[in-house]
Design a protein around this motif. Structure first.
Motif, mmCIF file in Angstrom:
data_model
loop_
_atom_site.group_PDB
_atom_site.id
_atom_site.type_symbol
_atom_site.label_atom_id
_atom_site.label_comp_id
_atom_site.label_asym_id
_atom_site.label_seq_id
_atom_site.Cartn_x
_atom_site.Cartn_y
_atom_site.Cartn_z
ATOM 1 N N TRP B 72 -63.820 21.003 45.213
ATOM 2 C CA TRP B 72 -64.386 19.643 45.271
ATOM 3 C C TRP B 72 -63.927 18.935 46.534
ATOM 4 C CZ3 TRP B 72 -61.644 19.046 40.000
ATOM 5 C CH2 TRP B 72 -62.264 19.900 39.076
ATOM 6 N N LEU B 73 -62.706 19.220 46.908
ATOM 7 C CA LEU B 73 -62.035 18.489 47.982
ATOM 8 C C LEU B 73 -62.370 19.094 49.345
ATOM 9 C CD1 LEU B 73 -59.944 16.250 48.139
ATOM 10 C CD2 LEU B 73 -58.171 17.952 47.796
ATOM 11 N N HIS B 74 -62.514 20.410 49.367
ATOM 12 C CA HIS B 74 -62.638 21.114 50.646
ATOM 13 C C HIS B 74 -63.988 21.806 50.741
ATOM 14 C CE1 HIS B 74 -58.462 20.330 51.617
ATOM 15 N NE2 HIS B 74 -58.186 20.595 50.348
ATOM 16 N N ASP B 75 -64.305 22.233 51.947
ATOM 17 C CA ASP B 75 -65.564 22.940 52.127
ATOM 18 C C ASP B 75 -65.351 24.101 53.090
ATOM 19 O OD1 ASP B 75 -68.141 23.376 51.395
ATOM 20 O OD2 ASP B 75 -68.847 21.381 51.959
ATOM 21 N N SER B 76 -66.310 25.047 53.063
ATOM 22 C CA SER B 76 -66.126 26.285 53.807
ATOM 23 C C SER B 76 -67.369 26.580 54.649
ATOM 24 C CB SER B 76 -65.872 27.418 52.817
ATOM 25 O OG SER B 76 -66.764 27.318 51.721
ATOM 26 N N LEU B 77 -67.229 27.537 55.580
ATOM 27 C CA LEU B 77 -68.370 27.878 56.444
ATOM 28 C C LEU B 77 -69.522 28.414 55.607
ATOM 29 C CD1 LEU B 77 -66.799 29.556 59.616
ATOM 30 C CD2 LEU B 77 -67.306 27.156 59.169
ATOM 31 N N VAL B 78 -69.191 29.273 54.635
ATOM 32 C CA VAL B 78 -70.231 29.810 53.753
ATOM 33 C C VAL B 78 -69.781 29.616 52.308
ATOM 34 C CG1 VAL B 78 -70.922 31.572 55.435
ATOM 35 C CG2 VAL B 78 -69.272 32.150 53.658
ATOM 36 N N VAL B 79 -70.748 29.605 51.395
ATOM 37 C CA VAL B 79 -70.416 29.651 49.970
ATOM 38 C C VAL B 79 -71.229 30.782 49.353
ATOM 39 C CG1 VAL B 79 -69.837 27.215 49.686
ATOM 40 C CG2 VAL B 79 -72.190 27.958 49.360
ATOM 41 N N ASP B 85 -74.668 36.502 47.332
ATOM 42 C CA ASP B 85 -74.613 36.603 48.789
ATOM 43 C C ASP B 85 -74.158 35.279 49.397
ATOM 44 O OD1 ASP B 85 -75.443 39.232 48.847
ATOM 45 O OD2 ASP B 85 -77.566 38.682 48.804
ATOM 46 N N PRO B 86 -73.525 35.369 50.583
ATOM 47 C CA PRO B 86 -73.079 34.124 51.214
ATOM 48 C C PRO B 86 -74.248 33.301 51.752
ATOM 49 C CG PRO B 86 -72.527 36.032 52.575
ATOM 50 C CD PRO B 86 -73.077 36.566 51.296
ATOM 51 N N GLN B 87 -74.158 31.981 51.557
ATOM 52 C CA GLN B 87 -75.137 31.046 52.111
ATOM 53 C C GLN B 87 -74.388 30.133 53.085
ATOM 54 O OE1 GLN B 87 -75.997 28.652 48.700
ATOM 55 N NE2 GLN B 87 -77.523 30.085 47.891
ATOM 56 N N PRO B 88 -75.091 29.621 54.119
ATOM 57 C CA PRO B 88 -74.389 28.710 55.028
ATOM 58 C C PRO B 88 -74.024 27.406 54.315
ATOM 59 C CG PRO B 88 -76.729 28.897 55.601
ATOM 60 C CD PRO B 88 -76.471 29.899 54.513
ATOM 61 N N ARG B 89 -72.863 26.836 54.633
ATOM 62 C CA ARG B 89 -72.475 25.540 54.071
ATOM 63 C C ARG B 89 -72.097 24.604 55.218
ATOM 64 N NH1 ARG B 89 -70.379 23.259 49.253
ATOM 65 N NH2 ARG B 89 -72.151 24.065 48.105
ATOM 66 N N LEU B 90 -70.923 24.824 55.838
ATOM 67 C CA LEU B 90 -70.594 24.029 57.023
ATOM 68 C C LEU B 90 -71.303 24.609 58.245
ATOM 69 C CD1 LEU B 90 -66.785 23.501 56.411
ATOM 70 C CD2 LEU B 90 -68.513 21.700 56.533
ATOM 71 N N ALA B 91 -71.857 25.819 58.089
ATOM 72 C CA ALA B 91 -72.570 26.472 59.184
ATOM 73 C C ALA B 91 -74.059 26.180 59.067
ATOM 74 C CB ALA B 91 -72.329 27.974 59.112
ATOM 75 N N ASP B 461 -66.920 40.876 46.868
ATOM 76 C CA ASP B 461 -67.206 42.181 47.451
ATOM 77 C C ASP B 461 -66.236 43.191 46.838
ATOM 78 O OD1 ASP B 461 -68.657 43.379 50.188
ATOM 79 O OD2 ASP B 461 -66.920 44.483 49.451
ATOM 80 N N PRO B 462 -66.753 44.342 46.381
ATOM 81 C CA PRO B 462 -65.883 45.295 45.685
ATOM 82 C C PRO B 462 -64.705 45.779 46.531
ATOM 83 C CG PRO B 462 -68.078 46.230 46.068
ATOM 84 C CD PRO B 462 -68.161 44.786 46.389
ATOM 85 N N ALA B 463 -64.830 45.696 47.862
ATOM 86 C CA ALA B 463 -63.723 46.150 48.706
ATOM 87 C C ALA B 463 -62.438 45.415 48.347
ATOM 88 C CB ALA B 463 -64.066 45.932 50.175
ATOM 89 N N GLY B 464 -62.574 44.121 48.039
ATOM 90 C CA GLY B 464 -61.396 43.343 47.691
ATOM 91 C C GLY B 464 -60.784 43.826 46.391
ATOM 92 N N THR B 465 -61.619 44.059 45.400
ATOM 93 C CA THR B 465 -61.124 44.520 44.097
ATOM 94 C C THR B 465 -60.471 45.896 44.221
ATOM 95 O OG1 THR B 465 -62.993 43.325 43.164
ATOM 96 C CG2 THR B 465 -61.798 44.802 41.696
ATOM 97 N N PHE B 466 -61.124 46.800 44.965
ATOM 98 C CA PHE B 466 -60.541 48.135 45.133
ATOM 99 C C PHE B 466 -59.229 48.089 45.915
ATOM 100 C CE2 PHE B 466 -64.892 49.823 44.281
ATOM 101 C CZ PHE B 466 -64.548 50.695 43.273
ATOM 102 N N GLY B 467 -59.158 47.124 46.855
ATOM 103 C CA GLY B 467 -57.941 47.012 47.669
ATOM 104 C C GLY B 467 -56.694 46.844 46.815
#
Lengths: 278, 559
Positions: B72-79, B85-91, B461-467
């Protein structure tokens, strides 16, 4: 005199009812392995949260265990914690209260300020700290409750001793050169016994309630060992779908505490020295 | 006398009522200068959850609640959008080079921090370097491992300065253009590294330069973000209040205020939702689901998520260093019954770490069946024999361990008690223990545990989970401390690829290995469950459980 006390107690109907109810519960707890209708520990995942019926009089819990059997076994833990905690509180409370009441002066001041100090710590806070540091469990619960209750006992005993100190028979015994220990054990304590017994009965009831509260918070007796408190705690998660678990657990706490209070009342009336001999 | 005091009491009540009515009248009128007639604007949403946030700062990200509240407080380049899939937010948008190693982001203009300062590419650069800074605690750092110079910049024995590098990991092209330079193609970089909040350079630069961790800064007490809601006040373990940020770059949020209420007992939280004391509940206790579903005034949304429930085993220490013991423990459990009875209606039986709604899921792998005989055989193979009491032992040592879970997680406590009995039937001596959240998390993350029933959230992304099963990550996310060289090789190979079609066969192979090894006794896939006041509408549901909170500016009261 005891004869007279007993007679008066038996005339106190409510106290007698309490005594009978309590005797049944205590006996059931002592003979739990023989009187419980089912294995209190055996889980049956295919038979969970079944409402009361002829096989399981009080229904089954979230693990398919018979609630009645668990209440009988739980009585062991709850009553034992209540009894031992009351005993511990009495030993500490009587010792400190007697010394303060008997010697008076600086010793009394010091001991009673210590008592005040313990009295002023919120009970639950003291227990939470103890359990947080040493971990929950049966003996920890006994210790915690005992430590919370003794100041009340110490005050009762001291107050009685102050009254007794000015009695003529005490002054007579002192004049005859009786030793302090003889005075305390032979003259003071027996005469302070009536309020002390009432106090102990009430504390036992309070200790059972407190144990239930602690178990409810997950700080009392630990599963899979049942106590009335953790039967209540486990049941509260299933109040909507299986209300019988918490209900029967609660009913037994209620009956027991009420019985102790009735007995306490009965004892207070029948032990009242002002009534003896009338 | 009684009559008199009664009439006094009534007059006091009348006066109080009059005061209350006159006092709250103007305060209730929304300051509608832009949309005076749009009824969607206004209202306070009260959101209940079991625990307080660790930091009002998006960088440390200790637990799911941090992700929720910081969204709620912060925002990111993509969400992450509803499709995963990522969508643009601050981008505005981004370009990826032919070799997939240079990614250029074009940022939105006229985006403001809550304190009115402009947001620029320098803030993004600062955020990335802060995450890479080894003095700063952050769980996002591993997701940035493909950035140029990652090893040198994150070296805890004297990190390099970006100026010393041949190629900088981030380059500010102009105020609204920033370029990321990767050392290898990395399909996970945008969804996982860039979907996290940006922090303000103008407020934190000096503290970070002075070597402080973010937790030591004043900023965490008075956070300033780019998100749809700005900070008002925080009473520890009680509540946090936010109000809408009128200049939010995606348009003015509908809701006037968010009150985040901390309700440690989940059955109390369900009751609060029922009575209307809170408007929104996330992750209701499974035992409360059926009751909540019966209520007309409560709506719910239950969808496939990324979360996973299971018994995590410390595979570094005996007895769980032996695969056969782990397999035996899984065969000994009637997991279908445990999941169905205790973990909730919405949960489906899990065969591994990747849920069916993620493309890397392998549908050919079946969960272990309940097979106590097979369990006994496996223990016998591993050299365990029952003693006269039926307790399994080897070299005079009983097969004993402690299974732990969180003090609030009543459903996992019940599941643990049920599992305890199944294991006791096999001859295992099992203790259960319920532990305060932060205490258990700390021990679990540092390998100071035997078995823990936890519900970690998988990565988008599954790469993170497998990591989390790669031996490189034993102190950073591989909580079972699992080490398997063949698996490491497969995961390293998959990491180099960007196309799903190329990655899938490798991940299926990885899932076969994990299924055979059972570092986790997988129980069930956790759905995302949200329960809310029926008047609330406009929620955007994404596979990430906390993803819904990144779209809260679109939610409004429809009444």
């Amino acid at each position: 005199m005891y004869q007279e006390v007993l007679e008066r107690f038996l005339r106190h109907k409510v106290a007698v009812v309490g005594g009978v109810a309590l005797s049944i519960i205590i006996l059931a707890a002592i003979f739990a392995p023989y009187v419980s209708p089912h294995d209190a520990f055996k889980q049956d995942i295919a038979n969970t949260r079944q409402p009361p019926d002829s096989t399981n009089l009080f229904g089954t819990d979230a693990f398919g265990r018979d609630v009645l059997s668990r209440i009988i076994w739980g009585g062991r833990v709850s009553l034992a914690i209540g009894f031992l905690a009351m005993l511990l509180s009495s030993v500490i409370g009587v010792t400190i209260g007697s010394l303060a009441g008997f010697y008076g002066g600086g010793a009394e001041w010091l001991l009673m300020r210590l008592t005040d100090m313990f009295y002023s710590i919120p009970a639950l806070l003291l227990i939470l700290i103890l359990v947080a540091v040493f971990g929950p469990g049966f003996w920890m619960t006994v210790l915690a409750i005992g430590l919370v209750f003794w100041p009340a006992t110490a005050r009762v005993v001291r107050a009685e001793f102050l009254k007794i100190r000015s009695e003529p028979y005490v002054e007579a015994a002192q004049a005859l050169g009786a030793s302090p220990s003889r005075l305390i054990f032979l003259h003071f304590l027996p005469n302070a016994m009536a309020p002390l017994i009432v106090q102990m009965t009430l504390q036992l009831a309070q200790a059972i309630v407190l144990e239930a509260g602690l178990s409810y918070l997950g700080l009392g007796a630990q599963p899979p060992f049942p106590s009335w408190g953790n039967i209540l705690a486990e049941g509260h998660m299933h109040l909507r779908t299986a209300p019988w678990i918490a209900t029967f657990g609660g009913v037994f706490i209620w009956i027991t505490v009420l019985s102790f209070n009735f007995i306490g009342d009965g004892l207070r009336d029948s032990l009242d020295p002002s009534l003896i001999g009338r | 006398m009684w009559k008199m005091s009664n009439s006094i009491a009534i007059s006091i009540m009348v006066i109080l009522l009059a005061m209350a009515l006159s006092g709250c009248g103007p305060a209730d009128d929304p300051a509608d200068d832009e949309e005076p007639d749009d009824p969607r604007y206004g209202g306070t949403i009260t959101i209940g959850y079991i625990s307080d946030v660790n930091y009002l700062n998006p960088i440390p990200r200790i637990s799911a609640v941090d992700n929720m509240v910081n969204a709620w407080l912060h925002d990111s380049l993509v969400v992450i959008g509803p499709d995963g899939d990522p969508q643009p937010r601050l981008a505005e948008d981004w370009d990826v080079s032919e070799d997939a190693q240079t990614i250029t982001f074009h940022l939105k203009e006229d985006v403001k921090w809550h304190d009115g300062n402009p947001f620029t590419a320098a803030d993004v650069e600062f955020t990335v370097y802060t995450i890479l800074n080894p003095n700063v605690e952050s769980t996002i750092r591993p997701h940035m491992a493909s950035l140029q110079g990652f090893a040198a910049l994150t070296d805890s024995d004297g990190p390099a300065s970006p100026d010393d590098l041949d190629v900088r990991p981030v380059e500010v092209i102009d105020d609204h253009t920033i370029q990321f330079n990767l050392s290898r193609p990395d399909a996970t970089f945008i969804p996982m590294a860039l979907s996290r909040g940006i922090i303000p350079r103008h407020l934190l630069e000096d503290d970070i330069a002075a070597g402080k961790d973010l937790s030591e800064t004043d900023y965490t007490l008075e956070p300033v973000g780019l998100g749809p809601f700005q900070f008002v006040e925080w009473s520890r373990d009680e509540r946090i209040v936010f109000e809408r940020f009128d200049d939010y770059h995606e348009g003015r949020p509908f809701l006037e205020r968010i009150v985040y209420e901390i309700i440690p007992d989940r059955s109390v939280a369900s009751a609060n939702l029922e009575t209307g004391d809170i408007d929104f509940l996330w992750e209701a206790a499974p035992a409360a689901w059926s009751g909540l579903m019966d209520l007309d005034q409560i709506d719910h949304d239950i969808s496939d998520g990324l979360g996973l429930s299971g018994v995590f085993l410390n595979t570094e220490e005996p007895p769980f260093d032996d695969r056969r013991v782990r397999q035996a423990m899984r065969y000994a459990l009637d997991m279908e019954a445990i999941v169905g009875e205790y973990l909730g209606d919405g949960m489906s039986l899990a065969s591994g770490p990747i849920p069916p709604n993620i493309w890397a899921h392998n549908p050919d792998i079946e969960p272990y069946p309940y097979d106590p005989t097979r369990a006994e055989e496996l223990l016998a193979e591993a050299g365990w024999t029952p003693d006269s009491d039926g307790v399994m032992q080897k070299d005079g040592e009983p097969l004993a361990f402690q299974i732990e879970t969180f003090d609030f997680a009543t459903e996992r406590q019940e599941a643990s008690i049920a599992a305890q009995e199944f294991w006791a039937d096999l001859g295992l001596e099992v203790d259960t223990r319920w532990v305060e959240t932060t205490v258990l998390l700390e021990r679990y993350n540092s390998g100071d545990y035997e078995a823990a029933w936890v519900n970690p959230t998988g990565d988008i992304d599954p790469a993170g989970t497998f990591g989390r099963f790669h031996s490189d990550n034993i102190d950073s996310g591989n909580t079972t401390r699992f080490s398997h060289s063949e698996l490491d090789g497969i995961l390293d190979e998959a990491r180099q690829l960007t196309e799903q079609e190329e990655r899938r066969p490798l991940y299926w192979e990885a899932l076969e290995i994990l299924h055979d090894e059972q570092p986790v006794l997988w129980a069930g896939y956790i759905p995302n469950d949200y329960w809310f006041n029926e008047d609330l509408t406009g929620f955007v549901v994404t596979p990430e459980s906390e993803g819904l909170f990144k779209h809260l500016h679109l939610v409004y009261f429809d009444r």
